[in-house]
Write an enzyme that holds these catalytic residues in place. Structure first.
Site, PDB file in Angstrom:
ATOM      1  N   ARG A  43       0.805  -1.222   0.000  1.00 42.79           N
ATOM      2  CA  ARG A  43       0.000   0.000   0.000  1.00 42.79           C
ATOM      3  C   ARG A  43       0.839   1.273   0.000  1.00 42.79           C
ATOM      4  O   ARG A  43       0.399   2.296  -0.505  1.00 42.79           O
ATOM      5  CB  ARG A  43      -0.927  -0.010   1.216  1.00 42.79           C
ATOM      6  CG  ARG A  43      -2.198  -0.776   0.929  1.00 42.79           C
ATOM      7  CD  ARG A  43      -3.258  -0.463   1.914  1.00 42.79           C
ATOM      8  NE  ARG A  43      -2.697  -0.581   3.256  1.00 42.79           N
ATOM      9  CZ  ARG A  43      -3.397  -0.518   4.373  1.00 42.79           C
ATOM     10  NH1 ARG A  43      -4.682  -0.304   4.309  1.00 42.79           N
ATOM     11  NH2 ARG A  43      -2.832  -0.648   5.550  1.00 42.79           N
ATOM     12  N   ASP A  85      -3.731  -1.522  -3.138  1.00 41.43           N
ATOM     13  CA  ASP A  85      -4.473  -1.921  -1.952  1.00 41.43           C
ATOM     14  C   ASP A  85      -5.197  -3.211  -2.313  1.00 41.43           C
ATOM     15  O   ASP A  85      -5.921  -3.253  -3.317  1.00 41.43           O
ATOM     16  CB  ASP A  85      -5.467  -0.802  -1.610  1.00 41.43           C
ATOM     17  CG  ASP A  85      -6.335  -1.154  -0.423  1.00 41.43           C
ATOM     18  OD1 ASP A  85      -6.326  -2.328   0.004  1.00 41.43           O
ATOM     19  OD2 ASP A  85      -7.028  -0.240   0.074  1.00 41.43           O
ATOM     20  N   ASP A 176       6.827 -23.865   3.222  1.00 38.55           N
ATOM     21  CA  ASP A 176       7.258 -24.196   4.575  1.00 38.55           C
ATOM     22  C   ASP A 176       8.772 -24.127   4.497  1.00 38.55           C
ATOM     23  O   ASP A 176       9.407 -25.002   3.885  1.00 38.55           O
ATOM     24  CB  ASP A 176       6.805 -25.614   4.970  1.00 38.55           C
ATOM     25  CG  ASP A 176       7.169 -25.920   6.411  1.00 38.55           C
ATOM     26  OD1 ASP A 176       8.319 -25.619   6.801  1.00 38.55           O
ATOM     27  OD2 ASP A 176       6.326 -26.448   7.144  1.00 38.55           O
ATOM     28  N   HIS A 177       9.357 -23.095   5.096  1.00 37.79           N
ATOM     29  CA  HIS A 177      10.779 -22.855   4.812  1.00 37.79           C
ATOM     30  C   HIS A 177      11.669 -24.000   5.326  1.00 37.79           C
ATOM     31  O   HIS A 177      12.795 -24.151   4.873  1.00 37.79           O
ATOM     32  CB  HIS A 177      11.234 -21.482   5.329  1.00 37.79           C
ATOM     33  CG  HIS A 177      11.457 -21.400   6.800  1.00 37.79           C
ATOM     34  ND1 HIS A 177      10.436 -21.232   7.706  1.00 37.79           N
ATOM     35  CD2 HIS A 177      12.591 -21.470   7.540  1.00 37.79           C
ATOM     36  CE1 HIS A 177      10.934 -21.201   8.927  1.00 37.79           C
ATOM     37  NE2 HIS A 177      12.240 -21.349   8.866  1.00 37.79           N
ATOM     38  N   LYS A 181      15.487 -26.199   3.613  1.00 40.03           N
ATOM     39  CA  LYS A 181      16.790 -26.374   4.266  1.00 40.03           C
ATOM     40  C   LYS A 181      17.496 -27.588   3.657  1.00 40.03           C
ATOM     41  O   LYS A 181      16.895 -28.652   3.512  1.00 40.03           O
ATOM     42  CB  LYS A 181      16.610 -26.568   5.781  1.00 40.03           C
ATOM     43  CG  LYS A 181      16.063 -25.321   6.500  1.00 40.03           C
ATOM     44  CD  LYS A 181      15.960 -25.554   7.988  1.00 40.03           C
ATOM     45  CE  LYS A 181      15.169 -24.468   8.708  1.00 40.03           C
ATOM     46  NZ  LYS A 181      15.883 -23.231   8.984  1.00 40.03           N
ATOM     47  N   ASP A 234       2.314 -22.483  15.511  1.00 39.02           N
ATOM     48  CA  ASP A 234       3.487 -21.815  14.962  1.00 39.02           C
ATOM     49  C   ASP A 234       4.536 -22.807  14.442  1.00 39.02           C
ATOM     50  O   ASP A 234       5.173 -22.552  13.421  1.00 39.02           O
ATOM     51  CB  ASP A 234       4.107 -20.917  16.045  1.00 39.02           C
ATOM     52  CG  ASP A 234       5.184 -20.003  15.487  1.00 39.02           C
ATOM     53  OD1 ASP A 234       4.928 -19.354  14.460  1.00 39.02           O
ATOM     54  OD2 ASP A 234       6.290 -19.936  16.072  1.00 39.02           O
ATOM     55  N   HIS A 239       6.293 -27.042  10.392  1.00 39.55           N
ATOM     56  CA  HIS A 239       7.679 -27.509  10.321  1.00 39.55           C
ATOM     57  C   HIS A 239       7.877 -28.895  10.948  1.00 39.55           C
ATOM     58  O   HIS A 239       8.524 -29.767  10.376  1.00 39.55           O
ATOM     59  CB  HIS A 239       8.610 -26.530  11.042  1.00 39.55           C
ATOM     60  CG  HIS A 239       8.389 -25.094  10.652  1.00 39.55           C
ATOM     61  ND1 HIS A 239       8.126 -24.700   9.369  1.00 39.55           N
ATOM     62  CD2 HIS A 239       8.407 -23.939  11.384  1.00 39.55           C
ATOM     63  CE1 HIS A 239       7.989 -23.376   9.319  1.00 39.55           C
ATOM     64  NE2 HIS A 239       8.144 -22.900  10.531  1.00 39.55           N
ATOM     65  N   LYS A 329      10.313 -22.063  22.864  1.00 38.60           N
ATOM     66  CA  LYS A 329      11.058 -20.794  22.855  1.00 38.60           C
ATOM     67  C   LYS A 329      11.766 -20.711  24.201  1.00 38.60           C
ATOM     68  O   LYS A 329      11.306 -21.306  25.190  1.00 38.60           O
ATOM     69  CB  LYS A 329      10.097 -19.614  22.749  1.00 38.60           C
ATOM     70  CG  LYS A 329       9.235 -19.614  21.503  1.00 38.60           C
ATOM     71  CD  LYS A 329       9.910 -18.918  20.353  1.00 38.60           C
ATOM     72  CE  LYS A 329       8.985 -18.807  19.170  1.00 38.60           C
ATOM     73  NZ  LYS A 329       9.700 -18.745  17.892  1.00 38.60           N
TER      74      LYS A 329
HETATM   75  C1  BG6 Z   1       8.791 -19.650  11.936  1.00 39.70           C
HETATM   76  C2  BG6 Z   1       8.090 -19.411  13.242  1.00 39.70           C
HETATM   77  O1  BG6 Z   1       7.943 -20.308  11.034  1.00 39.70           O
HETATM   78  O2  BG6 Z   1       9.938 -20.468  12.163  1.00 39.70           O
HETATM   79  C3  BG6 Z   1       9.015 -18.754  14.239  1.00 39.70           C
HETATM   80  O3  BG6 Z   1       6.964 -18.570  13.026  1.00 39.70           O
HETATM   81  C4  BG6 Z   1      10.292 -19.555  14.381  1.00 39.70           C
HETATM   82  O4  BG6 Z   1       8.388 -18.608  15.507  1.00 39.70           O
HETATM   83  C5  BG6 Z   1      10.892 -19.865  13.024  1.00 39.70           C
HETATM   84  O5  BG6 Z   1      11.186 -18.794  15.157  1.00 39.70           O
HETATM   85  C6  BG6 Z   1      12.043 -20.835  13.157  1.00 39.70           C
HETATM   86  O6  BG6 Z   1      12.693 -20.958  11.930  1.00 39.70           O
HETATM   87  P1  BG6 Z   1      14.240 -21.337  11.867  1.00 39.70           P
HETATM   88  O7  BG6 Z   1      14.510 -21.519  10.414  1.00 39.70           O
HETATM   89  O8  BG6 Z   1      14.984 -20.198  12.471  1.00 39.70           O
HETATM   90  O9  BG6 Z   1      14.374 -22.583  12.668  1.00 39.70           O
END
Ligand code: BG6
Length: 480
Positions: A43, A85, A176-177, A181, A234, A239, A329
């Site tokens: 925006r 927007d 999903d990152h 990896k 989360d 993951h 955490k």
């Molecule tokens: C994210 C979560 O998807 O993954 C975060 O929302 C978390 O809370 C993060 O810290 C962890 O990713 P990585 O790659 O640092 O293990």
């Protein structure tokens, strides 16, 4: 074919911290190849040049030594900005016109990357459809959707339905990152490119599996989001269940997006449903001390910042092998690891008067010490017949001569351009994962919820976690 990456939510943190640095790094590797344009959309009102300038600074910071002016200048000529927007249909018409202009009317593939607030995903997709931007007659049209994909099964199903009105499943890339990896992808190689592990990768030889994703950081400034999500949404729904499916899946007939994901889906189908007392005996929940003082957290919040789960895959391979999953955490250190604990030998020959042998363990270190260790028993030299645990240690870093490898987003962005969805979650995968997590969230909100243990930061979560494992004759592998 050239590519255009259109990033919605371009003024956000992910764009400057991950996406553009990843595209920059890809550019340094493939300079001679197809042309790639980056179009930022959000925006805020920016001129192209202002947008490029702000990205230059962040890219420099995040790619470090890889940065050089000449490469940046070449790349940034292909960076554009379009204010829009998401609620405004006319802005999408303007975007459509702008994209045609920057593509010079030539056919080009397009990846629409949704990095906006999740509440805007559905609207953004419908607007893309209404503006004709999903029409793939002049090049592929794909959409990448960041997590969270819904907040429960119902919202995920509704989101899938809306997206399917506009895009076919093969055009949808749910990111999903963790799947980007290298060490996670290496689990496929470890399992399916070697013949030495597969014959023992089952209930005959494996006592249990532990999957740990520990983070030293606390919630901090993300409390607004986090307090509504909690650790199950989360980290587990995405993951950690992804790590579990890759560890537990059957070998696919081919390494392609359909077959790999079919096998992962079968694992999710096999997860035993918890009922009644299972929620109390097979789950642990915790909150770090100090969480309630984080800015934006209500003083009576019951949100979990730690969870431990015991799950079973009711299938031929894994019958009655517990999968212990935990994440938190404010833990002792940052580590993500998968431990395959093999059964001990059936008959112990050598004197272990003071301890059980602890070898027979394979540890897959996802991060930060990326590697694999095999712990096994060896004779203590120059002693009577006594054993101790020794380790065969493979390190990615050593192998790569100290060079760290690509960030997950590089791999995933590249795959989205190449049309390979193997490392992205399919609609059924996401929904099944919610189907596993939702009942636990519901049980934790019910009057019969197990206690929310408070824990000190800097350790391995609630002190109750160790006796919980010991009661089952096992122990956590607490190694940083
Ligand atoms: C994210 C979560 O998807 O993954 C975060 O929302 C978390 O809370 C993060 O810290 C962890 O990713 P990585 O790659 O640092 O293990």
């Amino acid at each position: 074919m050239s590519h255009t990456i259109v990033i919605f939510g371009a003024s956000g943190d992910l764009t400057s911290r991950k996406l553009v640095p990843a595209l920059y790094s890809l550019y340094t590797k493939d300079r001679g190849d197809d042309e790639t344009r980056i179009v930022g959309v959000s925006r805020s009102k920016f001129e192209h040049e202002e947008f490029r300038k702000s990205l230059r600074e962040s890219t420099k910071k995040f790619v470090g030594d890889l940065f050089d002016n000449e490469t940046w200048e070449a790349l940034s000529r292909n960076i554009y900005y379009q204010p829009a927007d998401i609620n405004n249909a006319e802005d999408f018409q303007a975007l459509s016109k702008m994209l045609e202009e920057v593509e010079g009317g030539e056919p080009s593939g397009r990846v629409y990357y949704l990095s906006t607030m999740p509440q805007l995903y559905e609207k953004a997709i419908l607007q893309l459809g209404a503006a004709g931007l999903a029409d793939d007659t002049n090049g592929y049209r794909r959409v990448i959707i960041e997590k969270p994909f819904g907040t429960d099964l119902k919202t995920a199903q509704a989101l899938n339905e809306s997206i399917h009105q506009v895009f076919r499943e093969d055009q949808i890339y749910r990111i999903d990152h963790y799947l980007g990896k290298e060490t996670v992808q290496n689990i496929f190689a470890l399992r399916f490119a070697n013949s030495i592990f597969e014959p023992i990768w089952n209930h005959h030889y494996v006592d249990h599996v532990q999957i740990t994703v520990a983070e030293e950081v606390v919630v901090g400034r993300r409390a607004g989001y986090y307090d509504n999500a909690g650790i199950l949404r989360d980290m587990f729904q995405n993951h950690i269940l992804q790590l579990l499916t890759i560890t537990a899946m059957e070998p696919p007939a081919r390494y392609d997006s359909t077959m790999v994901r079919d096998e992962k889906v079968k694992v999710l189908h096999s997860i035993r449903k918890m009922v009644g007392a299972d929620f109390a005996s097979n789950t642990l929940r915790g909150q770090y001390k100090g969480y309630l003082n984080e800015e934006g957290v209500p003083p009576d919040s019951q949100t979990e910042t730690y969870a431990g789960l015991k799950l079973y895959c009711d299938n031929w391979r894994w019958k009655n092998v517990p999968f212990y999953l935990r994440s938190g955490k404010g833990m002792s250190c940052r580590t993500s690891q998968i431990v395959i604990q093999f059964r001990q030998v059936p008959h112990i020959l050598f004197g272990h008067k003071t301890r059980e042998p602890v070898g027979n363990r394979l540890v897959i270190q996802v991060q930060p010490a990326e590697g694999i260790q095999l712990h096994f028993e060896t004779k203590v030299p120059e002693s009577e017949m006594k054993t101790r645990t020794s380790t065969l240690d493979f390190s990615f870093n050593r192998e790569a001569g100290g060079k760290s490898h690509s960030d997950a987003y590089q791999r995933l962005l590249l795959d989205s351009m190449l049309g390979d969805a193997s490392l992205f979650a399919r609609s059924d995968e996401v929904e099944l994962a919610w189907g596993i997590i939702d009942p636990i969230i519901a049980a934790w909100k019910s009057p019969a919820a197990p206690p929310l243990h408070q824990y000190e930061t800097g350790f391995w979560g609630p002190s109750e976690a160790s006796p919980w494992m010991q009661q089952q004759g096992r122990e956590w592998f607490d190694v940083c």
